[in-house]
Design a protein around this motif. Structure first.
Motif, PDB file in Angstrom:
ATOM      1  N   GLU A   1      -8.337  -3.995   1.283  1.00 14.59           N
ATOM      2  CA  GLU A   1      -9.607  -3.524   1.883  1.00 14.59           C
ATOM      3  C   GLU A   1     -10.219  -1.918   2.217  1.00 14.59           C
ATOM      4  N   VAL A   2      -8.295  -1.589   2.528  1.00 22.13           N
ATOM      5  CA  VAL A   2      -8.154   0.147   2.757  1.00 22.13           C
ATOM      6  C   VAL A   2      -8.134   0.550   0.836  1.00 22.13           C
TER       7      VAL A   2
ATOM      8  N   ASP B   1      -8.503  -9.145   8.530  1.00 20.92           N
ATOM      9  CA  ASP B   1      -9.292  -8.089   8.234  1.00 20.92           C
ATOM     10  C   ASP B   1      -8.777  -7.057   8.875  1.00 20.92           C
ATOM     11  N   LEU B   2      -9.844  -5.330   8.755  1.00 20.65           N
ATOM     12  CA  LEU B   2      -9.500  -4.000   9.520  1.00 20.65           C
ATOM     13  C   LEU B   2     -10.204  -4.427  10.578  1.00 20.65           C
TER      14      LEU B   2
ATOM     15  N   ILE C   1     -12.627  -0.488  13.804  1.00 15.53           N
ATOM     16  CA  ILE C   1     -12.457   0.501  12.496  1.00 15.53           C
ATOM     17  C   ILE C   1     -13.931   0.278  11.454  1.00 15.53           C
TER      18      ILE C   1
ATOM     19  N   LEU D   1     -11.782   1.233  -0.064  1.00 14.33           N
ATOM     20  CA  LEU D   1     -12.469   2.701   0.477  1.00 14.33           C
ATOM     21  C   LEU D   1     -12.028   3.558  -0.829  1.00 14.33           C
ATOM     22  N   ILE D   2     -10.272   3.105  -0.191  1.00 17.40           N
ATOM     23  CA  ILE D   2      -9.987   4.230  -1.512  1.00 17.40           C
ATOM     24  C   ILE D   2     -10.390   4.461  -2.831  1.00 17.40           C
TER      25      ILE D   2
ATOM     26  N   LEU E   1       0.978  -1.425  -0.260  1.00 18.33           N
ATOM     27  CA  LEU E   1      -0.137   0.268  -0.629  1.00 18.33           C
ATOM     28  C   LEU E   1       0.419   1.264  -0.139  1.00 18.33           C
TER      29      LEU E   1
ATOM     30  N   GLN F   1      -7.720  -1.010  -6.383  1.00 23.12           N
ATOM     31  CA  GLN F   1      -8.640   0.448  -6.260  1.00 23.12           C
ATOM     32  C   GLN F   1      -9.156   0.679  -7.880  1.00 23.12           C
TER      33      GLN F   1
ATOM     34  N   TRP G   1      -6.954  -6.934   4.652  1.00 22.37           N
ATOM     35  CA  TRP G   1      -6.561  -5.622   5.559  1.00 22.37           C
ATOM     36  C   TRP G   1      -6.371  -4.302   5.142  1.00 22.37           C
ATOM     37  N   ARG G   2      -5.491  -4.474   3.810  1.00 22.83           N
ATOM     38  CA  ARG G   2      -4.714  -3.348   3.098  1.00 22.83           C
ATOM     39  C   ARG G   2      -5.850  -3.752   1.698  1.00 22.83           C
TER      40      ARG G   2
END
Length: 646
Positions: A448-449, A302-303, A307, A452-453, A11, A72, A445-446
């Motif tokens: 999932e970030v 995961d996240l 959060i 979201l972005i 990331l 992304q 989790w990365r």
């Protein structure tokens, strides 16, 4: 699989910026194509190829960083599927343009709820499932082949498949030397039988990756839709407008039989979700467990639960504010406003999770490109509209919902549908991305970030693109300026259908017959599937419903690919040795057609027409040449698989 030292590059800021730039192109292209012809292209694979090329040129690229960029970019490109709902607000006369903040925030909030839904679904449908996820597997194969440890033979197979598919797509979609497919129409008295197959190498590859079970189920759906339902309707409905047989059959499928498929999908989806309830609830429990996260390794983490819950609460508040602002002119205050907002929130949370799970499961069977999100949207708008009618009958909704020919109620249902469509589309695509991540050793989790972005970036782009297209072309049934050429208007087929359904239900004008027949068919297919499972066979009811609902050229071509896979794999001596070459060529087919689709979409957008490069080839010649080319490529594909395995 990449080693743990590459995680630092997973990331990165340059990856986020590159993903955002790719997003601009893919979001605009997908919205244009969706409003023009009702179809979009899956953005995961093109994003993967572009990311690899750019990051390799910059130096220091890792397989995980490439995966993060495509994650992304594909999320943002997929969010453009809100085109299937939000333009309907113009068609019913509630909006006259696309307000930036409302359009952007409803797209963003809907998409981000889809990301949160995929967190427990990842465990149930990816980690603990054997669903094929054809596009996710293809992305992983591309990433592995491009890594320093990649097998050169796999790279050559991928490149060869990509070049073949790109050339084939350019000849068919660009020069129009090949037709898109071949169809036949037969009549027996007043009954009309029609079948149509497509010349798409990407769909052929999807069928190969899906396998024989899903392919046969989809072919059965085609048989039910076009071999039984359409002929029966041509006999019972007649031909009062004296249409040509092919046009009559296609019209009946579009306006009648697709609702049969939607009813089947609805029942099959509910059954599938009931069957998945235990692993889904276990996945939800694990995703929200601090202890599970602490004990797990980075490849299954995961996240953090805080959060997930905090972001979920923020999104619920955001949606509540959006629904309130949307209704404020017509519903200024009181218990009625609170009831309407509560209905919207329950729909987005409860119905949204069910819709996301259904779309994720279907994407696992046939891939994101062929998954019928519009079919799920039909189910969602029907349920929303029925809920509004029920609340009106109980006097729980304000008077504005019953006045002015139900315009406020219709518009509110479509606005909530926009959030649901965004959530479903993101879930549909994100599980493919998480499958790719699982295969290349990415951190969930990365990813999932990154997802979201992607939702935020895509949502920022969507409103201006919609406004530009609307002001330049207009939509059929909604023109921004008097005197505009209706021949250049974008057809926007999905928004028109959603508007018609909401109006039909809330104004008591919808024909329920086909939806209810489809629901009964879904029950029968579930019983048949359970009987077959006693003999260790299966006939997925959801795939049968998709075969009815999707255009026959999509289902037939996927079925051909599945049968080809079955026949070839029966004759090879080393199935494991076959797997790499066959999968890589199939992945190349998807890559080549996807990338060429992006190029042709850009040409269409620049020229204002889809036939700018077309040659004056007679239709009969184009059909024959395209068929010969398609058969030749399929035969070559089978030969390469057997040669590699024997």
């Amino acid at each position: 699989m990449s080693d743990t030292t590459s995680a630092g590059r997973e990331l990165s800021w340059r990856g986020v910026i590159l993903g955002a730039l790719i997003t601009l192109v893919f979001t605009a292209s997908n919205i244009y194509l969706g409003l023009k012809i009702g179809l979009t292209f899956a953005s995961s694979i093109p994003a993967t190829v572009i990311s690899m090329t750019v990051l390799r040129a910059l130096g220091g690229a890792t397989i995980l960083e490439n995966n993060m960029v495509q994650t992304q970019a594909s999320a943002a490109g997929t969010l453009s599927c809100v085109f299937a709902a939000v333009p309907a607000l113009l068609m019913v006369g509630y909006w006259s343009s696309f307000p930036y903040w409302q359009t952007m925030l409803i797209s963003c909030a809907g998409g981000m709820t889809g990301v949160l839904f995929t967190i427990p679904l990842r465990r149930a449908l990816v980690t603990q499932s054997d669903l094929p996820y054809p596009e996710g597997v293809a992305c992983a194969e591309i990433l592995h082949a491009s890594s320093p440890e990649g097998d050169r033979e796999s790279v050559r197979a991928l490149a060869t498949g990509g070049i073949v598919a790109a050339i084939f797509t350019f000849l068919s979609g660009g020069l129009r030397l090949f037709s898109d497919g071949v169809g036949a129409t037969l009549t027996a008295g007043s009954a009309i039988f029609r079948i149509h197959g497509g010349y798409s190498l990407a769909l052929l590859a999807t069928g190969y990756l899906v396998g024989i079970g899903g392919g046969i189920a989809m072919l059965l759906g085609v048989l039910i839709g076009w071999g039984v339902a359409v002929p029966w309707l041509t006999v019972t409905n007649g031909n009062p407008e004296h249409l040509a047989p092919a046009a009559l059959a296609t019209g009946l499928w579009l306006h009648k039989v697709r609702f049969l498929g939607a009813g089947t999908i609805a029942v099959a989806a509910v059954w599938t979700l009931l069957a998945l309830m235990r692993p889904v609830m276990r996945g939800l429990s694990e995703a929200l467990s601090v202890r599970t996260r602490a004990l797990g390794n980075d490849l299954d983490r995961d996240l953090p639960p805080t959060i997930i819950l905090g972001l979920g609460a923020i999104l619920v508040i955001m949606l509540g504010i959006l629904f309130t602002a949307f209704l404020w002119p017509a519903v200024p205050h009181g218990a009625g406003l609170m009831a309407a907002v509560a209905l919207g929130l329950v729909a987005c949370v409860a119905l949204g999770f069910l819709v996301a799970a259904a779309c994720g499961y279907m994407a696992g069977i046939v891939g994101s490109s062929s998954s019928p999100i519009s079919g799920i949207s039909i189910i969602a708008i029907v349920l929303l509209s029925l809920a509004i009618l029920g609340m009106e009958s109980l006097n729980l909704l304000p008077a504005a919902f019953s006045a002015d020919q139900q315009k406020t109620a219709i518009a509110f249902a479509l606005f909530v549908l926009t959030a649901l469509t965004a959530s479903a589309a993101i879930s549909n695509d994100n599980l493919q991305d998480l499958k790719t991540g699982q295969m290349v050793g990415a951190s969930p989790w990365r990813q999932e970030v990154g997802l979201l972005i992607g939702c935020v970036v895509g949502a920022v782009v969507i409103p201006p693109v919609l406004n530009v297209l609307y002001q330049a072309y207009g939509f059929v049934g909604a023109m921004p300026h008097p005197g505009m050429d209706p021949a250049r208007a974008l057809a926007a087929p999905q928004p028109a259908l959603m508007a018609a359904l909401a109006q039909g239900i809330l104004l008591h004008r919808l024909d329920w017959e086909m939806i209810l027949i489809g629901a009964g068919l879904g029950v029968a297919l579930i019983l048949l599937d359970q009987l077959l499972r006693l003999r260790r066979l299966a006939l997925p009811p959801l795939a049968v419903g998709m075969g009815i609902y999707l255009p026959s050229d999509v289902s037939v071509t996927i079925g051909i690919g599945a049968v080809l896979s079955y026949l070839v794999l029966r004759t090879v001596r080393k199935p494991k040795g076959e797997n790499s070459t066959g999968t890589m060529i199939a992945s190349g087919f998807i890559v080549g057609e996807s990338l060429m689709g992006v190029v042709l979409a850009a040409v269409s957008g620049a020229t204002g027409g889809s036939d700018a490069l077309a040659l004056p080839v007679p239709e009969s010649w184009a059909t024959a040449i395209g068929g010969a080319g398609f058969v030749a490529v399929a035969a070559w594909f089978a030969y390469r698989i057997r040669a590699a395995a024997n």
